[in-house]
Write a protein that holds these residues in place. Sequence first.
Motif, short mmCIF file in Angstrom:
data_model
loop_
_atom_site.label_atom_id
_atom_site.label_comp_id
_atom_site.label_asym_id
_atom_site.label_seq_id
_atom_site.Cartn_x
_atom_site.Cartn_y
_atom_site.Cartn_z
N GLN A 59 0.84 -1.19 0.00
CA GLN A 59 0.00 0.00 0.00
C GLN A 59 0.88 1.24 0.00
O GLN A 59 1.59 1.52 0.96
N TYR A 60 0.85 2.01 -1.09
CA TYR A 60 1.68 3.20 -1.23
C TYR A 60 0.90 4.45 -0.89
O TYR A 60 -0.33 4.46 -0.89
N LEU A 61 1.65 5.52 -0.64
CA LEU A 61 1.04 6.83 -0.47
C LEU A 61 0.56 7.34 -1.82
O LEU A 61 0.79 6.72 -2.85
N CYS A 66 10.21 9.95 -8.90
CA CYS A 66 10.77 9.39 -10.12
C CYS A 66 12.23 9.81 -10.27
O CYS A 66 12.57 10.99 -10.09
N LEU A 67 13.09 8.87 -10.59
CA LEU A 67 14.50 9.14 -10.83
C LEU A 67 14.74 9.09 -12.34
O LEU A 67 14.47 8.08 -12.98
N LEU A 68 15.20 10.22 -12.90
CA LEU A 68 15.55 10.26 -14.31
C LEU A 68 17.00 9.86 -14.45
O LEU A 68 17.87 10.41 -13.78
N ALA A 89 14.20 5.00 1.14
CA ALA A 89 13.19 5.98 1.54
C ALA A 89 11.78 5.44 1.32
O ALA A 89 10.88 5.65 2.13
N SER A 90 11.59 4.72 0.23
CA SER A 90 10.28 4.14 -0.06
C SER A 90 9.87 3.12 1.00
O SER A 90 8.71 3.06 1.41
N ARG A 94 6.66 4.55 2.58
CA ARG A 94 5.61 4.01 1.71
C ARG A 94 5.35 4.88 0.48
O ARG A 94 4.28 4.83 -0.11
N ALA A 95 6.31 5.70 0.10
CA ALA A 95 6.20 6.45 -1.15
C ALA A 95 6.63 5.54 -2.30
O ALA A 95 7.59 4.80 -2.18
N GLN A 96 5.92 5.61 -3.40
CA GLN A 96 6.26 4.77 -4.54
C GLN A 96 7.40 5.43 -5.31
O GLN A 96 7.42 6.65 -5.48
#
Length: 113
Positions: A59-61, A66-68, A89-90, A94-96
């Motif tokens: 379950q994500y926030l 996004c990493l470029l 960090a994710s 819980r950050a995607q």
Amino acid sequence: MLDWRCWPGGPLLAGWWGGLGRRGRRVAAGGAAVVAVVAVVAIALEVTSAGGPPARARQYLSFTACLLTDSRGLAGAQASAAWAGLEQASASTRAQVQYLSVSQGAAAAPYLA
């Protein structure tokens, strides 16, 4: 009083119950009540301890980081280190997280805020 004669084994049960006397019937009924309460409590504890099936997806926030990266993707040393930090960090927030490889700097422009 119940008519036990119509049940299978009824006359035998009626004779046993009648032969107990008043005190014996109370003890038998109390024992049956205790067994019933223990069974109900055991079933209730089993149902609540199961807690339901485990979640199949994480379950994500409601936001995504996004990493470029350059055309090598996560193979580069800097991108690999940055990606490891984003995954850490994710896991704690819980950050995607996701990454996107771009071949030229101009191709990344639409993704930059």
